[in-house]
Design a protein around this motif. Structure first.
Motif, short mmCIF file in Angstrom:
data_model
loop_
_atom_site.label_atom_id
_atom_site.label_comp_id
_atom_site.label_asym_id
_atom_site.label_seq_id
_atom_site.Cartn_x
_atom_site.Cartn_y
_atom_site.Cartn_z
N GLY A 181 0.79 -1.24 0.11
CA GLY A 181 0.14 -0.12 0.01
C GLY A 181 0.90 1.14 0.00
N ALA A 182 1.82 1.25 0.80
CA ALA A 182 2.76 2.51 0.70
C ALA A 182 3.58 2.64 -0.53
N LEU A 183 4.03 1.55 -1.04
CA LEU A 183 4.64 1.66 -2.55
C LEU A 183 3.42 2.28 -3.38
N SER A 184 2.10 1.72 -3.41
CA SER A 184 1.20 2.27 -4.23
C SER A 184 0.86 3.87 -4.02
N LEU A 185 0.84 4.16 -2.59
CA LEU A 185 0.60 5.48 -2.47
C LEU A 185 1.66 6.58 -2.86
N VAL A 186 2.99 6.12 -2.65
CA VAL A 186 4.10 6.98 -2.95
C VAL A 186 4.47 7.05 -4.43
N LEU A 187 4.51 5.74 -5.14
CA LEU A 187 4.75 5.91 -6.48
C LEU A 187 3.48 6.07 -7.30
N GLY A 188 2.50 6.09 -6.88
CA GLY A 188 1.20 6.70 -7.75
C GLY A 188 1.32 5.73 -9.19
N GLU A 189 1.29 6.18 -10.24
CA GLU A 189 0.99 5.47 -11.52
C GLU A 189 2.45 4.74 -12.14
N ALA A 190 3.34 5.07 -11.18
CA ALA A 190 4.58 4.42 -11.35
C ALA A 190 4.65 3.02 -11.05
N TRP A 191 3.58 2.07 -11.18
CA TRP A 191 3.54 0.98 -10.81
C TRP A 191 4.62 -0.17 -11.16
N ARG A 192 5.25 0.20 -12.29
CA ARG A 192 6.39 -0.63 -12.99
C ARG A 192 7.67 -0.73 -12.04
N VAL A 193 7.65 0.67 -11.37
CA VAL A 193 8.78 0.80 -10.51
C VAL A 193 8.66 0.00 -9.30
N ALA A 194 7.31 -0.07 -8.64
CA ALA A 194 7.10 -0.88 -7.50
C ALA A 194 7.54 -2.35 -7.70
N TRP A 195 7.06 -2.89 -8.82
CA TRP A 195 7.16 -4.30 -8.99
C TRP A 195 8.82 -4.65 -9.31
N VAL A 196 9.51 -3.57 -9.65
CA VAL A 196 10.97 -3.72 -9.65
C VAL A 196 11.64 -3.88 -8.20
N LEU A 197 11.08 -2.97 -7.26
CA LEU A 197 11.46 -3.11 -5.87
C LEU A 197 10.99 -4.04 -5.26
N GLY A 233 -4.80 3.93 1.27
CA GLY A 233 -4.72 3.96 2.66
C GLY A 233 -5.70 2.82 3.34
N ALA A 234 -6.68 2.40 2.68
CA ALA A 234 -7.74 1.28 3.09
C ALA A 234 -6.71 0.10 3.01
N TRP A 235 -6.04 -0.06 1.99
CA TRP A 235 -5.18 -1.43 1.87
C TRP A 235 -4.27 -1.33 2.92
N MET A 236 -3.60 -0.12 3.21
CA MET A 236 -2.63 -0.30 4.14
C MET A 236 -3.26 -0.67 5.38
N ALA A 237 -4.44 -0.26 5.88
CA ALA A 237 -5.27 -0.58 7.19
C ALA A 237 -5.35 -1.93 7.20
N LEU A 238 -5.63 -2.54 5.92
CA LEU A 238 -5.88 -4.18 5.91
C LEU A 238 -4.61 -4.74 6.27
N GLY A 239 -3.39 -4.24 6.02
CA GLY A 239 -2.33 -4.76 6.29
C GLY A 239 -1.78 -4.73 7.54
N LEU A 240 -1.93 -3.40 8.24
CA LEU A 240 -1.67 -3.12 9.65
C LEU A 240 -2.49 -4.30 10.34
N GLY A 241 -3.71 -4.47 10.00
CA GLY A 241 -4.54 -5.32 10.89
C GLY A 241 -4.06 -6.68 10.72
N GLY A 242 -3.57 -7.02 9.56
CA GLY A 242 -2.78 -8.47 9.27
C GLY A 242 -1.64 -8.68 10.28
N ALA A 243 -0.86 -7.42 10.02
CA ALA A 243 0.49 -7.56 10.95
C ALA A 243 0.08 -7.61 12.60
N GLY A 244 -1.11 -7.01 12.81
CA GLY A 244 -1.38 -7.16 14.31
C GLY A 244 -1.75 -8.37 14.59
N ALA A 245 -1.83 -9.51 13.71
CA ALA A 245 -2.09 -10.71 14.19
C ALA A 245 -0.67 -11.46 14.87
#
Length: 395
Positions: free
Chosen positions: A156-172, A254-266
């Protein structure tokens, strides 16, 4: 001579567990589940209708099952090799997604990237087993399994920071897959003895005896139905927040990051999960997942409820998958094989659920599609009725 091959200081089990969390985070939370997060961007770049998106997700789930089958066949004797396959497939698949200039190449990348998680689960079950004291194994398995949540947050953070540059996100993602795999292999306590085998193990892998799966009938059924219901949020959750809920790209990330935070809370409830009976933890986690799924589909336009539903889904889903690992450890003679079989059932259910939800979204509304998914999650709770089989944890 041997000292040149072995690390002079034995790695701390918690340090190894951290590397395991990282590997699960990348292979599950990024390389596999990142598909649903980036689906709106993928749909803009390639001709993906909801039904086609669901079929692709189903195909990735089926190949996950293939890799998980290979994993449980070999993880008991060659966990390092299986862990290496996890990182390699996740990294190469992510690079394929990043470089895709046509739909076939993109599809191939998605399918290959998703296979990494299938290899990762059985490998980490076996590696945690030999890197942790018996009294801490159940808790550490749950902590490592919660790595998916951390991966979802990072996605979610990568999506938020990189925006439309999704190809860069997948290289990371590819780079992180390689780094986390190397860390696991380096910190494994047997890293200096690549040919070593635990005492009493066979020299070559053999077919797992049917008795190894004794007692798994109930969790198998539960995992299959639960998987079918949980697919709706993983594949179409973000798209639903944007299309049915009217959220902006930033708010849906942000909603996706909330999902991830909930999962990490497990991870915080891992000790509690390991100490409670399955007849309590399984219904509680699956019913909570059902409620969260229903809210995602029925109130996606309410920012507060949508974020709360996403976080609750992440926590409940990761708790449920941790319970499956504990269940396999309690009743199966081969915990790695048992865990793999349960996760194969879970993902086979997701394969069916992804396609069904896609069809329902094309023919009806998000509310109807997600309510059907919620009913499936709720139905999976009934398999944990009191039973005298297994250990005290199962009763």
């Amino acid at each position: 001579m041997k000292r040149s091959l072995q690390s002079p200081v034995q790695p701390h089990p918690l340090l190894f567990a951290t590397s395991g969390v990282a590997l699960i985070a990348v292979t599950y939370g990024l390389a596999r589940l990142g598909y649903g997060l980036f689906l709106p961007a993928f749909s803009a770049a390639f001709p993906l209708t909801p039904a086609v998106s669901g079929l692709l997700a189903s195909g990735a789930s089926i190949l996950y099952c293939v890799s998980a089958g290979v994993g449980f066949r070999h993880a008991s004797l060659r966990p390092r090799g299986v862990a290496g396959l996890a990182g390699l497939s996740a990294a190469l698949g992510s690079l394929g997604i990043a470089a895709a200039s046509s739909t076939p190449v993109f599809v191939g990348g998605v399918l290959l990237a998703g296979m990494g998680s299938g290899f990762a689960s059985p490998a980490m079950v076996e590696l945690v087993r030999r890197n942790a004291d018996p009294s801490a194994r159940g808790r550490l398995q749950s902590v490592v399994n919660a790595g998916t949540g951390f991966g979802v947050v990072l996605a979610g953070a990568l999506s938020l920071v990189l925006g439309e540059a999704w190809r860069v996100a997948w290289v990371l993602v590819a780079a992180l897959a390689a780094a986390s795999t190397l860390a696991v292999l380096r910190l494994d306590r047997d890293s200096g003895r690549p040919g070593a085998r635990p005492a009493g193990r066979q020299a070559e892998p053999s077919l797992v005896a049917p008795s190894a799966f004794h007692g798994l009938a109930r969790p198998l059924g539960g995992a299959l139905v639960f998987g079918a219901g949980s697919a709706a949020v993983w594949v179409y959750g973000r798209a639903t927040f944007e299309q049915a809920g009217g959220m902006s790209v930033g708010l849906s990330a942000g909603a996706w990051m909330a999902l991830g935070l909930g999962g990490a809370g497990a991870a915080a409830v891992s000790r509690w999960l390991a100490g409670q009976p399955i007849r309590v933890t399984w219904p509680l986690s699956t019913l909570m997942t059902a409620l969260a799924t229903a809210l995602v589909g029925t109130v996606p336009g309410s920012l507060l409820l949508a974020y709360a539903a996403a976080a609750a889904f992440g926590l409940a889903y990761m708790a449920a998958t941790s319970v499956l690992i504990l269940w396999a450890s309690a009743v199966a003679t081969d915990s790695a094989a048992g865990t793999s079989v349960l996760f194969i059932a879970l993902v086979l259910g997701q394969a069916a659920g992804a396609s069904l939800t896609g069809l329902l979204l094309e023919e009806g509304t998000a509310a109807v599609a997600f309510l059907v998914a919620a009913l499936a999650c709720a139905a999976s709770a009934v398999v944990a009725v009191p039973t005298t089989a297994g250990t005290a944890r199962v009763r």
